[in-house]
Design a protein around this motif. Sequence first.
Motif, PDB file in Angstrom:
ATOM      1  N   PRO A   9      -7.688  -5.260 -15.740  1.00 47.40           N
ATOM      2  CA  PRO A   9      -7.599  -6.560 -15.068  1.00 47.40           C
ATOM      3  C   PRO A   9      -6.187  -6.835 -14.550  1.00 47.40           C
ATOM      4  O   PRO A   9      -5.191  -6.416 -15.153  1.00 47.40           O
ATOM      5  N   GLY A  10      -6.131  -7.549 -13.442  1.00 47.53           N
ATOM      6  CA  GLY A  10      -4.856  -8.069 -12.959  1.00 47.53           C
ATOM      7  C   GLY A  10      -4.589  -9.399 -13.634  1.00 47.53           C
ATOM      8  O   GLY A  10      -4.830  -9.568 -14.828  1.00 47.53           O
ATOM      9  N   THR A  30      -0.150 -11.184  -4.401  1.00 50.60           N
ATOM     10  CA  THR A  30      -1.511 -10.651  -4.468  1.00 50.60           C
ATOM     11  C   THR A  30      -2.204 -10.784  -3.117  1.00 50.60           C
ATOM     12  O   THR A  30      -2.279 -11.886  -2.568  1.00 50.60           O
ATOM     13  N   PRO A  31      -2.735  -9.677  -2.560  1.00 52.52           N
ATOM     14  CA  PRO A  31      -3.445  -9.775  -1.282  1.00 52.52           C
ATOM     15  C   PRO A  31      -4.559 -10.819  -1.284  1.00 52.52           C
ATOM     16  O   PRO A  31      -4.776 -11.493  -0.273  1.00 52.52           O
ATOM     17  N   ALA A  32      -5.263 -10.982  -2.404  1.00 51.02           N
ATOM     18  CA  ALA A  32      -6.323 -11.988  -2.478  1.00 51.02           C
ATOM     19  C   ALA A  32      -5.763 -13.410  -2.554  1.00 51.02           C
ATOM     20  O   ALA A  32      -6.510 -14.384  -2.412  1.00 51.02           O
ATOM     21  N   GLY A  59      -6.161  -6.568  -5.463  1.00 52.04           N
ATOM     22  CA  GLY A  59      -5.338  -5.697  -4.616  1.00 52.04           C
ATOM     23  C   GLY A  59      -3.864  -5.697  -4.957  1.00 52.04           C
ATOM     24  O   GLY A  59      -3.070  -5.047  -4.277  1.00 52.04           O
ATOM     25  N   MET A  60      -3.465  -6.370  -6.033  1.00 52.14           N
ATOM     26  CA  MET A  60      -2.060  -6.519  -6.344  1.00 52.14           C
ATOM     27  C   MET A  60      -1.335  -5.188  -6.572  1.00 52.14           C
ATOM     28  O   MET A  60      -0.214  -4.980  -6.125  1.00 52.14           O
ATOM     29  N   ARG A  61      -2.005  -4.262  -7.279  1.00 57.33           N
ATOM     30  CA  ARG A  61      -1.333  -3.005  -7.633  1.00 57.33           C
ATOM     31  C   ARG A  61      -0.994  -2.153  -6.414  1.00 57.33           C
ATOM     32  O   ARG A  61      -0.010  -1.388  -6.441  1.00 57.33           O
ATOM     33  N   VAL A  62      -1.763  -2.261  -5.346  1.00 57.68           N
ATOM     34  CA  VAL A  62      -1.535  -1.377  -4.189  1.00 57.68           C
ATOM     35  C   VAL A  62      -0.717  -2.039  -3.088  1.00 57.68           C
ATOM     36  O   VAL A  62      -0.459  -1.423  -2.048  1.00 57.68           O
TER      37      VAL A  62
END
Length: 254
Positions: A188-189, A213-215, A249-252
């Motif tokens: 999980p983020g 975060t992209p979202a 999408g945070m990790r990428v």
Amino acid sequence: MSQLFSLATKRALITGSGRGIGFLMAKGLAEAGAEVIINATQQAGAQSAAEKLRALGHTAHAVAFDVTDSHQIHQAIDDIEAKIGPIDILINNAGIQRRRPFLEFAEQDWNDVIAVNQTAVFLVSQTVARHMAKRQSGKIINIGSMQSELGRDTITPYAASKGAVTMLTRGMCVELARYNIQVNGIAPGYFATEMTQALVDDKAFTEWLTKRTPAARWGNPEELIGAAVFLSSKASDFVNGHLLFVDGGMRVAV
């Protein structure tokens, strides 16, 4: 298609499921047809959560044991297998957090984090997998974190424990796949939970998070249910050793 994701006839043990994300995943698996076993350290907490699921028409049991105590683990798993039935799915969800600067982090806090987040995954998985191996079937899901691969101020021991969960997942996959046991992880983020409430309430942190975060938002805990059902179901029979990030999408992102 519905049969791919159905958990009818399956029995799932979810550690640390008396409340929070663990309870939501237990509820999600129950809604997919699974018989669920709620675990908490205290029987009252496990029983209360199980009663909530039974009130919704699901089959749920309450089994209290300390995931860091090997004696309690062995006794509880043996009792479940003998009195409730075979464990088809294990979700290692129990976890804790301690926040301190690295130079000020107490040794006991380190030991507590490692015991619950890392050692417990090994102990519970090994005990359950011994039964699964005899049946040549099983699903094990380890709850990691985005910090399985990323570092951040004040949570270095937590990140270290979750990084270890990643390698436990991969190593267990290699050794247990021959028994038709699939071992995967969910990472999980940032989700709005009791554990992160202080950060949710921190306006500056939330502003940083939504920009990073992209979202552009915190995750809702319910958004982890689909990943848990997928990795518990027939749909993931050839998915093994995988860490599924649920992070908006945070990790990428850079």
